[in-house]
Design an enzyme around this catalytic site. Sequence first.
Site, short mmCIF file in Angstrom:
data_model
loop_
_atom_site.label_atom_id
_atom_site.label_comp_id
_atom_site.label_asym_id
_atom_site.label_seq_id
_atom_site.Cartn_x
_atom_site.Cartn_y
_atom_site.Cartn_z
N TYR A 93 -22.12 67.93 8.91
CA TYR A 93 -23.42 68.29 9.50
C TYR A 93 -24.47 67.34 8.98
O TYR A 93 -24.52 67.06 7.78
CB TYR A 93 -23.82 69.73 9.13
N GLU B 253 -28.13 67.07 10.43
CA GLU B 253 -29.39 67.15 11.17
C GLU B 253 -30.43 66.20 10.60
O GLU B 253 -30.57 66.09 9.37
CB GLU B 253 -29.94 68.58 11.11
N ASP C 167 -31.64 53.92 33.70
CA ASP C 167 -30.41 54.61 33.30
C ASP C 167 -29.26 53.68 33.67
O ASP C 167 -28.91 53.54 34.85
CB ASP C 167 -30.32 55.94 34.05
N THR D 158 -24.87 56.22 29.00
CA THR D 158 -23.72 56.90 28.40
C THR D 158 -22.91 55.81 27.70
O THR D 158 -23.09 54.62 27.97
CB THR D 158 -22.84 57.58 29.47
N LYS E 121 -18.49 55.01 29.91
CA LYS E 121 -18.11 54.49 31.23
C LYS E 121 -17.67 53.03 31.07
O LYS E 121 -16.72 52.78 30.38
CB LYS E 121 -19.28 54.69 32.21
N ARG F 9 -17.22 59.72 24.65
CA ARG F 9 -18.26 60.41 25.41
C ARG F 9 -19.49 60.50 24.51
O ARG F 9 -19.38 60.91 23.35
CB ARG F 9 -17.80 61.80 25.82
C1 LIG Z 1 -26.24 57.32 35.95
C2 LIG Z 1 -25.81 58.49 35.12
N1 LIG Z 1 -26.66 59.02 34.25
C3 LIG Z 1 -26.33 60.08 33.48
C4 LIG Z 1 -25.10 60.66 33.58
C5 LIG Z 1 -24.82 61.89 32.78
O1 LIG Z 1 -23.91 61.69 31.80
P1 LIG Z 1 -23.09 62.91 31.16
O2 LIG Z 1 -22.11 63.33 32.19
O3 LIG Z 1 -22.51 62.29 29.96
O4 LIG Z 1 -24.07 64.00 30.84
C6 LIG Z 1 -24.16 60.14 34.47
C7 LIG Z 1 -22.83 60.75 34.58
O5 LIG Z 1 -22.14 60.73 35.52
C8 LIG Z 1 -24.53 59.03 35.28
O6 LIG Z 1 -23.69 58.50 36.17
#
Ligand SMILES: Cc1ncc(COP(=O)(O)O)c(C=O)c1O
Length: 442
Positions: free
Chosen positions: A46, A48, A197, A223, A226, A232
């Site tokens: 842990y 935090e 993103d 993320t 991918k 993850r």
């Molecule tokens: C562009 C984009 N942003 C955010 C996410 C969210 O990620 P998570 O599924 O890890 O919450 C995804 C997932 O598919 C995504 O494709």
Amino acid sequence: MKDTKIYDLVKKEEKRQKEGIELIPSENYASEHVRKVLSSYFVNKYSEGYPKKRYYGGNENVDSVELIAQERAKKLFKVPFANVQPYSGSPANMAVCLTTCRPGDTLMGQALTAGGHLTHGHNVSATGIFFNSVQYGLKSTGIHEGGDLFDYKEIRKLAREHKPKLIWVGATAYPLKFNYKKFAEIADEVGAFLAADIAHVAGLIAGGVHPSPVPYVHIVTTTTHKTLRGPRGAMILVTEKGLKKDPELGDKINKAVFPGLQGGPHDNQTAAIAIALYEASTPAFKKYSLQVVKNAKTLSSTLKNGGLKLVGGGSENHLILIDLSKTLSPGSGVFVQKALDLVGLTLNKNTVPAEPMSPFYPSGVRLGTPAATTRGMKDKEMKFIGEKMLEVINLLKDYKLPEDKKLRSKYIAKFEAEIGKNKIIKRIGGEVRKVAMRFSIP
Ligand SMILES: Cc1ncc(COP(=O)(O)O)c(C=O)c1O
């Protein structure tokens, strides 16, 4: 004593991953190092807070791990600030909304049906419930590879009218490169924070085969599981431009993640992210990301030459979006996903621009090359996959989703029963398995 039920399912999943070909563009195979660290003793800890500022003792190793992960993220993406604690992409995006907006403030993002992500302000997501969300779409006609599906005139008009505090750029189903500069011009004009993103293309940016948003945006989220091929998890990066707009932006992001949204970070995940970032900085990863893009080009040309309509006319990244609304019929994504699943080609149904149906019964399918490329598949295998997909899709011409919603699940069950017995499907399944088994998974 062993919990054999779960252990058996782990073995079954391993078999499924080995015997099929994974084409879901948001999936990948993490390296053995990444997987090992995920089950290391860091799973027990842990911590935090942030390095050197924790609420628990015994964090000297965790501090080092998190600082290394931050440094590697900063170096790889050329930014001055990184938070590596978000549990996944969705909480990372929510943390950005919390940082830049107060509840009820306006944000803008790409609509889900146009390829955007739920967390860019969709009305069922917390990002669309607690904030006033304005969504932009895509152009749906006259688009060719090398083009751009965004209607910047329309986006600018919406931004001027609604004055958002935050604009999202980035998608979950977009086959072309992003022109971050054009989004920046709009965000700067209305004084909004611009967040990219890059969840889907982070590995391609790290490998130098996709433009980076860093010079143009204030915040980047991604993320880590991918194209980046890690565990993850997720990261939030702040750019020089972001710090110029608000010198406290990094501190605010930290506070939004913890204690704003999360509790203790998953330290095993942080350690695995650090490893993935190391791997993504190697020449081998550069070669990998180049091959991902090359494979997507080969696969998309095979599909296109076979008569399928591709959104954007092809692929400039790792992802291909097939519009089946004319080749088959509106809502036919579900038939294609299910039939391909039966032959071991895993992809997902997806909405297409100007979707005539709904996200649950969409008219397209989305696929990509990151996972297959990790296994070492190249041109020859991409042509094979494309040809097999065309063969399967050709078998589905007579199936049409009923207009009456109440009849749909019964119709799909009948379809599944019929297609499951189809001899051609069985033969193709055997061929796919044979090819898949030639390529090991990490
Ligand atoms: C562009 C984009 N942003 C955010 C996410 C969210 O990620 P998570 O599924 O890890 O919450 C995804 C997932 O598919 C995504 O494709």
